[in-house]
Motif scaffolding. Sequence first.
Motif, mmCIF file in Angstrom:
data_model
loop_
_atom_site.group_PDB
_atom_site.id
_atom_site.type_symbol
_atom_site.label_atom_id
_atom_site.label_comp_id
_atom_site.label_asym_id
_atom_site.label_seq_id
_atom_site.Cartn_x
_atom_site.Cartn_y
_atom_site.Cartn_z
ATOM 1 N N SER A 283 -40.365 25.296 -27.965
ATOM 2 C CA SER A 283 -40.945 24.859 -29.230
ATOM 3 C C SER A 283 -42.433 25.126 -29.187
ATOM 4 O O SER A 283 -43.160 24.546 -28.404
ATOM 5 C CB SER A 283 -40.671 23.378 -29.453
ATOM 6 O OG SER A 283 -41.241 22.623 -28.419
ATOM 7 N N ILE A 284 -42.852 26.080 -29.979
ATOM 8 C CA ILE A 284 -44.255 26.470 -30.015
ATOM 9 C C ILE A 284 -44.713 26.325 -31.454
ATOM 10 O O ILE A 284 -43.985 26.691 -32.373
ATOM 11 C CB ILE A 284 -44.423 27.932 -29.561
ATOM 12 C CG1 ILE A 284 -43.723 28.141 -28.219
ATOM 13 C CG2 ILE A 284 -45.888 28.301 -29.462
ATOM 14 C CD1 ILE A 284 -43.563 29.577 -27.850
ATOM 15 N N GLY A 285 -45.905 25.776 -31.642
ATOM 16 C CA GLY A 285 -46.378 25.501 -32.989
ATOM 17 C C GLY A 285 -46.499 26.730 -33.864
ATOM 18 O O GLY A 285 -45.723 26.938 -34.785
ATOM 19 N N PHE A 286 -47.477 27.555 -33.574
ATOM 20 C CA PHE A 286 -47.765 28.669 -34.464
ATOM 21 C C PHE A 286 -47.642 29.988 -33.730
ATOM 22 O O PHE A 286 -48.628 30.503 -33.236
ATOM 23 C CB PHE A 286 -49.186 28.553 -35.016
ATOM 24 C CG PHE A 286 -49.430 27.315 -35.818
ATOM 25 C CD1 PHE A 286 -48.895 27.192 -37.084
ATOM 26 C CD2 PHE A 286 -50.193 26.281 -35.302
ATOM 27 C CE1 PHE A 286 -49.133 26.062 -37.834
ATOM 28 C CE2 PHE A 286 -50.425 25.139 -36.050
ATOM 29 C CZ PHE A 286 -49.888 25.028 -37.320
ATOM 30 N N LEU B 158 -42.620 32.196 -38.462
ATOM 31 C CA LEU B 158 -42.974 31.460 -37.249
ATOM 32 C C LEU B 158 -41.693 31.106 -36.500
ATOM 33 O O LEU B 158 -40.679 30.767 -37.102
ATOM 34 C CB LEU B 158 -43.722 30.182 -37.598
ATOM 35 C CG LEU B 158 -45.111 30.343 -38.215
ATOM 36 C CD1 LEU B 158 -45.710 28.982 -38.516
ATOM 37 C CD2 LEU B 158 -46.027 31.123 -37.293
ATOM 38 N N LEU B 159 -41.769 31.150 -35.167
ATOM 39 C CA LEU B 159 -40.603 30.850 -34.335
ATOM 40 C C LEU B 159 -40.057 29.455 -34.655
ATOM 41 O O LEU B 159 -38.847 29.234 -34.685
ATOM 42 C CB LEU B 159 -40.984 30.935 -32.853
ATOM 43 C CG LEU B 159 -39.829 30.825 -31.869
ATOM 44 C CD1 LEU B 159 -38.915 32.035 -31.964
ATOM 45 C CD2 LEU B 159 -40.330 30.668 -30.449
ATOM 46 N N SER B 160 -40.980 28.520 -34.928
ATOM 47 C CA SER B 160 -40.555 27.137 -35.132
ATOM 48 C C SER B 160 -39.769 26.948 -36.433
ATOM 49 O O SER B 160 -39.125 25.924 -36.610
ATOM 50 C CB SER B 160 -41.777 26.222 -35.119
ATOM 51 O OG SER B 160 -42.755 26.717 -35.999
#
Lengths: 345, 370
Positions: free
Chosen positions: A94-97, A142-144
Amino acid sequence: MSKLLRTLNLTIGYKKRNRSRFVVAEGINVNLKSGEFVCLLGPNGAGKSTLLRTLAGLQKPISGDVMINGTSIYNFSPRDIAKHLSIVLTDRPSIGFIPVFSVVALGRYPYTNWTGSLSSQDEEIVWRAIRAVGIEDLANRLLSELSDGERQKVMIARALAQEPKIMILDEATAFLDLPRRVELMLLLRKLANESNIAVLLSTHDLDLALRSADRLWILPKGGSIIAGIPEDLVLNGAFSAAFDGSNVVFDKRLGTFVFESPERGRVVLESSSSLDDVVTAWTCRALTRAGYVIVSDEVTPLKIKISNENGSGTVWRMIWDGKVEKRACSLEDLISKLGSMANVA
Amino acid sequence: MTVEAEKFKTLISKGVYDVTVESERGSFSSALRWFFLLVVVAILFLLELCLGSVMVPVGDIVKSLLDPARADERWREIITVFRLPRTITAAFAGAGLGIAGLKMQTLFRNPLAGPYVLGISSGASLGVAILVLSAWNLGLPAVFSKTALLGNISIVVASIIGAGIAFSVVIAFSRKVQHSVTLLIIGLMIGYISNAFVEVLLQFAAEHQMQRFITWTFGSFGGVTWVQLKVFVPTVTMGLFLAVVMMKPLNALLLGEGYARSMGVNVQRTRILLISGSSLLAGGVTAFCGPVAFIGIAVPHLCRLIFRTSDHRILVPAVILMGAILAMTADLISQVPGSKIVLPLNAVTSIIGAPVVIWVILKRRQGLEV
């Protein structure tokens, strides 16, 4: 096809602090060839993850060796291993941006300079990986923000961008729904066959693995690994030996696992010839699930007749000792009425 | 035209594939953001020199800095002896704490990590307390005068060692806990334990010494001498440099240790470098400014929001600038310009920083991760 990765008498496990050893599996002699998609199967606790970690060089074996193209990976620098082998794990970072493109670009890590900036060639390779997995339209997201299935595809694209010769995936299909799992398995097979890399996936999806893998590695609990093409392993009994439980057995004919329910009674099933087989087949399943054994003999008093009646569709008639007892107009109805009949009998 | 190319073209026309345009637009607005940060740093630097209990005219500031011989002696003294060292200290301390926080957040993959909240600053205080008191009792007080280079170096070393030990304890616990809030609570407890030891030690100190130590724990960028700056600036610079060279492995660590290792990162070495880098920064800053609260945890989050990225190649320079901005702002507020009142620095940084922590906890699932 050449043997890309090979293990020599590998014993995997952990060295404990008091120097004693905890052996997970030993005598492992397997190999991976370019272009093949291999599934590693085994019951929980058999050591699938330990084996994958050892093959990827993330963990040392207790004894034995892992060779890539004839050289022991323990003679490789971390960067050299990274150029040969990439991984996809179950955990969801879990990465923010961080946009998808940047995540995939991290796959170029072993090739870029200290700042990690991409050359135009690196960028082309990243795009190729994104296209191979079919996530072009996610590149700027975004990944999130992604779903689990999309995220796993991103991680596979990242692993591809590393330009590996071997890709190892540890239960990468866990957490996904069935259609997403099928999609991912097919994608992996396509990548292996088309990009000529070896793909090794550990999975609990026995059915899917049987249908899609080029070869299987079966790691039974406490035993040694057995490798072969799926059909051979089913026929020689290796498959059922590893997975059969006390009330779950592999049915070779059906190619799937069946489980035994406590027996509640015996029935003879009769269907009129005008009827679709599908109705009969699903009636069998419903009865088996409810614990009725379907027999075809003269002594069983309970008989179920399926017929198609004008106006009211499919009708199930329960006949006890030759006399019509009850009718049911759905399988649910049939099962509940059978239950009350069995109690009377 | 192949099917592939056709598909590609439709994607472009739909705007899905608008990567080049997007990145150009991105770089333009990001250039604006950098410009904005730099301008704010410059303005605050000037305000720090200008404002205080008395206001120094801008003309005299420039004269004192560039042409000290012709400047008014009174202004020159205020600028060069008090305000310039204080401003430099604030800027470096803010940058150092911010970078320490950034490194720790990525290392633990925990948005709630920071040198103050995880007890690293308290560990540094304990190191300083042990050194100062034992030297006092051994009859070496002169070593610790503010102008003795050797004394200042030994305080920095003690502070860094204290920070490093506290950090190692937190690291050992972090292996056993999964939840990021749990680690925060363990860090707070480690902070309490270190502070308790400091209080016990203070019972053996002389009255005036105790008073000085307690004032030190309020945090302050003032009172740092030029001699101390000779130790402080290189220490912090070294820590910042360690962050710049680690930008690439820090990015890999965003995916977790397993992935990082599989990409060729020497995880063991990286961890050691990150731990020593943040101990150097947290310890170095604490030695001279006291344990400064919340700047380390808040600055990385502010930068992620401004630049909307988790990429350390942007975050590292951004955190350095933003750290300096936040620290200088807090310092300005704490001096209550135009009055004789001076507020404790930690009161100001806590009022700014603690809400950031609450906000991170509440908004966690909406992109406020590391």
